[in-house]
Every structure is written in C-alpha cells, then in structure tokens.
Design an enzyme around this catalytic site. Structure first.
Site, PDB file in Angstrom:
ATOM      1  N   GLU A   1      34.766 -70.759 -11.944  1.00  0.00           N
ATOM      2  CA  GLU A   1      33.616 -69.860 -12.037  1.00  0.00           C
ATOM      3  C   GLU A   1      33.614 -68.861 -10.888  1.00  0.00           C
ATOM      4  O   GLU A   1      34.232 -69.076  -9.853  1.00  0.00           O
ATOM      5  CB  GLU A   1      32.322 -70.661 -12.033  1.00  0.00           C
ATOM      6  CG  GLU A   1      32.106 -71.449 -10.775  1.00  0.00           C
ATOM      7  CD  GLU A   1      30.881 -72.362 -10.855  1.00  0.00           C
ATOM      8  OE1 GLU A   1      30.184 -72.326 -11.871  1.00  0.00           O
ATOM      9  OE2 GLU A   1      30.655 -73.117  -9.900  1.00  0.00           O
ATOM     10  N   GLY A   2      32.945 -67.750 -11.130  1.00  0.00           N
ATOM     11  CA  GLY A   2      32.831 -66.760 -10.084  1.00  0.00           C
ATOM     12  C   GLY A   2      33.506 -65.444 -10.452  1.00  0.00           C
ATOM     13  O   GLY A   2      33.427 -64.473  -9.704  1.00  0.00           O
TER      14      GLY A   2
ATOM     15  N   PRO B   1      45.944 -65.335 -33.648  1.00  0.00           N
ATOM     16  CA  PRO B   1      46.035 -66.112 -32.403  1.00  0.00           C
ATOM     17  C   PRO B   1      44.656 -66.381 -31.816  1.00  0.00           C
ATOM     18  O   PRO B   1      43.799 -65.504 -31.812  1.00  0.00           O
ATOM     19  CB  PRO B   1      46.848 -65.204 -31.465  1.00  0.00           C
ATOM     20  CG  PRO B   1      47.538 -64.227 -32.355  1.00  0.00           C
ATOM     21  CD  PRO B   1      46.638 -64.039 -33.533  1.00  0.00           C
TER      22      PRO B   1
END
Lengths: 61, 61, 61, 61, 61, 61
Positions: E10-11, E2
């Site tokens: 973001e962040g 897989p």
C-alpha cells in the site's frame, strides 16, 4: 475458514505435497487457533515457463 | 466488471462447465444487477493431489 | 469442494452480497451437483482506483 | 514486492511469454519505481473450456 | 481476455496506479498481441502486516 | 519460489500474523526443501460480509 493457495514450481512429489498440507495446516492451527477441519489448501503447479522473477522466466535461468 | 474464479476438483464434463458458467453468470446478474456481458468467469481444475482439507489431500481420502 | 472468488466493484450492499452468495451457491449445486455445504465463496471489493479495463482505471471513466 | 498473476488463454508461445514477463516487469518498474528484482510474475494458461464471458465458454464461441 | 492481478504494498498514489495500468496493458498488447480492450487489471493493496518474505512480515523489517 | 496466499477472517492480531508467516514458511521449508528466503506470503483479511459457506455469509451465522 482459512483458505490457503500455494503456487509451486512443478516437480514436487506426492509425498512432498502430502507433507506440505499437513505442516501448513498445523502451522495455521498453532498460529491463529483455527481448527484444522476449517483449513482448506489449494496447490497450483507452475511450469518453469510460467514463473518469472526480475523479468526472466525460470526456464531461461 | 465482476470477475469470478472457480476452483473445482477435476473431472467435470464440458456440459457441466457450460451449465456452471451460464448459471453463475445469471446468479450475479440477478443479485447485483451487473449486465451479463460484464461477467467474466475463470475455472481452474484441481487434481486430487492439489486439494486438501484438514491437512489431508483429497487423493488420500 | 468448489471455492469461488468474486471480485466486485465496491458499493454493493449487504443485501446484494447475501443474495449473491445464495444464488451463486445454488448455481454451482445445480450445475455440477456439489452439495451446498461444500461451496465456499470469498468476495473481494475493489475500489475504482484498483480496477482497469483497456488500460484505464474505472475511477477515470 | 509486486506479485503479478496473469491468466491467458492457452496457446501462447514460449517466445511470447518471455516477452510478456520482460515487458510487464519493465512496466511495473517504470510506473511505481519498484526494482525489477522484486517483481514476481505467475502465468496461468486457461483452456477455452475454462474461460467464460457473458455466461458463455470461450470454446463455444 | 488476459486478466492480470497485481498485489502491491500500500501507499501507491493514484498517479502511479494510472500509469501502471496503462503500461502493463501496453506490455501485454505488445507481447502477445491481445487487443487492449480485452485486458483487465485488478490491483490489490497489501498492508505491511499482510506481506512476508522469508518468514518475516514487511512491517517487521 | 513458493508463493502463498492466505485468506483469513478479519480480526487476527499482528502477533498472530507474525507467528503465522514464521510457521507457514517453516512448514514449506521442511516439506519441500525450498529455502526460506524464497517463500513469499500474502495475507488477505476478509470481512464477515465477504465470506460464505453453504450459501450463507459468515455475518449471518
């Protein structure tokens, strides 16, 4: 050079896809000024067993 | 660790795909020095109704 | 029309990427007979904080 | 807003996919604190002719 | 085999990503029975200027 | 449920991206009848070192 990948739930007609690629291409031309000839679009059809929101398959809704 | 995703118009034979994954893997090994064992390739076949250039489906060309 | 997306761990030099796109394009031409002009390649650089194998970030190895 | 794309070798049952989207959604909720309602998952089934490791198709293993 | 691609705003901290890849890998192991060693995860951080819902950038909300 | 991924060469302004997501969303609404609230768009900026056509990086053109 823009490359657009679109995932759709399956069942869209050919006419809908034809319209989609025309309109999305135009949207990109108008917004960023890329020439239409440079816009590539890939559509991928998802079965309802292959799409989930909030942990639940679309086929279980 | 390189992961390669290749979108192709449908109709490629198994022999072509076998060759493609051999050669693309080798191309990556030779260019960036990744070991072949680390190269993963995913092929996705597109129908001609699902690919467009310049706002036109491949099936309408 | 082949479209190739390649994810690489960051840190590849420009020279390596230049070689990669040359060789991968050639690999596709030779294996499926697509003309080189139709081959598009997108490279995406992954930071080691953004790649995991076996549940472990590359930056933790 | 997390969007998750999962490529699986074909042959997974509906029950397995149902479980997968439940558990992956929960994993994201627990790890980054996103609300479950914001988690989107797309599954793509790969045939064994469309997946390769180390330059070899899964169908050739 | 897989392969999971996760797009996040973001962040996120390194600790959150570390937890995310652990838990998502486990979720896949438990749901489809793939061995953990075969699970690959790619995270991609999106800036708020690069994500839109309902035609509106996240940075404009 | 449509999910759109757009790869652009870097350098687009925020105003261009804002317009792009508005217009692409509208294009999808008009072509397939999906409600705007269901349309998700991800933009990814490519550096010129990360895009190639015909085996040549955009930064080498």
């Amino acid at each position: 050079m823009p490359i657009v990948q679109v995932e759709l739930l399956e069942g869209r007609t050919l006419a809908q896809k034809r319209l989609l690629v025309e309109k999305v291409t135009q949207a990109i031309v108008e917004s960023i000024g890329a020439p239409a000839e440079k816009v590539t679009i890939i559509i991928r059809d998802m079965s309802k067993d292959n799409y989930a929101k909030a942990g639940k398959l679309a086929s279980d809704e």
